[in-house]
Design an enzyme around this catalytic site. Structure first.
Site, PDB file in Angstrom:
ATOM      1  N   HIS A 161     -10.952  -8.699   0.726  1.00  0.00           N
ATOM      2  CA  HIS A 161     -10.460  -7.725   1.711  1.00  0.00           C
ATOM      3  C   HIS A 161     -10.703  -6.289   1.242  1.00  0.00           C
ATOM      4  CE1 HIS A 161      -7.850  -8.015   5.448  1.00  0.00           C
ATOM      5  NE2 HIS A 161      -8.101  -6.731   5.349  1.00  0.00           N
TER       6      HIS A 161
ATOM      7  N   ARG B 143       0.862  -1.192   0.000  1.00  0.00           N
ATOM      8  CA  ARG B 143       0.000   0.000   0.000  1.00  0.00           C
ATOM      9  C   ARG B 143       0.894   1.237   0.000  1.00  0.00           C
ATOM     10  NH1 ARG B 143      -3.958  -2.336   4.741  1.00  0.00           N
ATOM     11  NH2 ARG B 143      -4.762  -4.095   3.542  1.00  0.00           N
TER      12      ARG B 143
ATOM     13  N   ARG C 158      -7.949  -4.612  -0.628  1.00  0.00           N
ATOM     14  CA  ARG C 158      -6.799  -4.183   0.172  1.00  0.00           C
ATOM     15  C   ARG C 158      -5.734  -5.265   0.306  1.00  0.00           C
ATOM     16  NH1 ARG C 158      -7.485   0.058   3.590  1.00  0.00           N
ATOM     17  NH2 ARG C 158      -6.514  -0.954   5.392  1.00  0.00           N
TER      18      ARG C 158
ATOM     19  N   ASP D 200     -18.326  -9.913   1.763  1.00  0.00           N
ATOM     20  CA  ASP D 200     -17.987  -8.505   1.955  1.00  0.00           C
ATOM     21  C   ASP D 200     -17.179  -8.007   0.763  1.00  0.00           C
ATOM     22  OD1 ASP D 200     -15.209  -8.917   2.233  1.00  0.00           O
ATOM     23  OD2 ASP D 200     -15.243  -8.806   4.406  1.00  0.00           O
TER      24      ASP D 200
ATOM     25  N   ARG E 188     -16.055  -0.339   5.196  1.00  0.00           N
ATOM     26  CA  ARG E 188     -15.796   1.086   5.020  1.00  0.00           C
ATOM     27  C   ARG E 188     -17.039   1.943   5.245  1.00  0.00           C
ATOM     28  NH1 ARG E 188     -12.645  -1.108   0.711  1.00  0.00           N
ATOM     29  NH2 ARG E 188     -10.431  -0.490   0.732  1.00  0.00           N
TER      30      ARG E 188
END
Length: 387
Positions: free
Chosen positions: A281, A168, A284, A312, A336
């Site tokens: 995820h 990231r 992510r 999800d 989120r």
């Protein structure tokens, strides 16, 4: 709150959260990995699915809830594990848990949360789940699991997609890392968000000290700034044998998260899982991962009817929840969306996010002529090839 009053959907909450949070914090919760292809693909996959309307149905008697693990849920989704809530709002995890309990849906406490698990168990109420990343020092992982067990948490959610870490770059560019090392960019960023600085960081420091990973064993409880505790290593050698051992140790529901295909779904069930979470995820983890909603039909074909299936990643509208349920998911997890709410208005913001999704879900059900979850099927899709 004035900001909440002007929020009519999850996108509005996201905009409000972006204004309130320092860039480093907002990007950490909002963005994906590498080039963020998976993040965008999650939304694109949902948007490609089109539904058929069905009118002239008596909608007087409606039931928007469902049953999960033999217990009633007011809506067919719960709060998934998110490790940044405590930097979005003072004791953000507790605010999220209280919102979930008030509305009647489960809440999942993340391993790396800043609010002690004892506080959540004592003050939140409702259905509580605990999320786990296994560490190389397996005995310390079991110490955390034992706490959740002794506090009567309903489920253990084991996330299996992070043994070698993630990429990231935005965190590096923002100077956002744990422990935080002072740098001009990040300090300027925080100074430009005085409301967050006072109401979240300074409030935490005055009441409980510098935020830290409160549920780690003492050896690894790192403060978010100037912390000198070592970072635990993820369990790179984790296999399905570890899941078998967890099954033997954990008396409640065992949920395996990060399933994206039939093989892993089948093995999870064979090794004792009570449920699987179809999840990339939220974009992510691996940037080339299949969108969760695209992986769902394969998982349902393999283990549907044999275990509970959750989904999800990418949910921003109530219609997304309808699509997942019609494809065979028993319920969804939201990440989120409720973080945007927490950042904007604490518990009230989380409730707003849940109610927005719940309201959109109910209206979509009405357009489809469906009065309860049991009436959803693939017949609602406008095209045979829905993905």
């Amino acid at each position: 709150m004035a900001a909440l009053d002007r929020c009519y959907n999850i996108h509005d909450l996201r905009t409000a959260a972006k204004k309130k949070l320092p860039k480093g914090v907002f990007d950490f919760l909002d963005r994906g990995t590498e080039e963020e292809v998976a993040l965008a693909d999650n939304r694109a996959a949902f948007n490609r699915i089109k539904l058929k309307t069905c009118f002239m149905v008596d909608l007087t008697e409606r039931d928007m809830g469902t049953t999960l693990f033999g217990k009633r849920m007011a809506l067919p989704f719960g709060i998934g594990p998110t490790g940044i809530a405590g930097l979005c709002w003072h004791q953000g995890e507790l605010a999220l848990a209280k919102a979930a309990a008030k509305i009647g849906i489960p809440f999942t406490l993340a391993t790396s949360s800043f609010t002690p698990i004892e506080t959540i168990a004592r003050e939140a109420g409702g259905r509580l789940w605990y999320q786990l990343y296994m560490w190389d020092e397996v005995d310390l992982s079991y110490q955390m699991i034992a706490k959740a067990r002794d506090l009567d948490f309903e489920a253990l959610v084991v996330t299996i997609d992070s043994a070698l870490g993630r990429v990231r770059e935005h965190n590096e560019r923002n100077g956002f890392a744990f422990p935080f090392k002072p740098n001009a960019r990040a300090i300027t960023d925080m100074a430009l968000h005085p409301s967050w600085l006072v109401s979240v960081l300074l409030k935490s420091m005055l009441q409980t000290g510098m935020p830290k990973n409160a549920n780690y064993p003492p050896k690894y409880q790192r403060m978010i700034a100037w912390g000198d505790a070592p970072k635990p290593k993820r369990h790179a050698a984790m296999t399905w044998k570890d899941v078998e051992k967890l099954r033997q140790f954990w008396p409640g529901k065992l949920i395996i998260k990060s399933i994206l295909g039939a093989k892993d779904a089948r093995l999870a069930v064979e090794h004792g899982a009570d449920a699987v979470v179809v999840s990339n995820h939220g974009g992510r983890a691996m940037d080339s991962a299949v969108p969760s909603i695209e992986a769902l039909p394969e998982v349902v074909a393999e283990v549907g009817g044999k275990t509970t299936i959750l989904l999800d990643s990418g949910i921003r509208r109530g219609s997304d929840i309808v699509k997942a349920l019609a494809l065979g998911a028993n319920a969804c997890l939201i990440g989120r969306a409720t973080l945007y709410g927490i950042a904007t208005g604490g518990q009230a913001g989380a409730e707003k996010a849940i109610n927005i999704l719940g309201g959109e879900y109910e209206k979509t059900m009405g357009f489809l002529g469906c009065r309860h979850v049991g009436e959803l099927s693939r017949e609602i899709f406008a095209r045979p090839m829905v993905i």
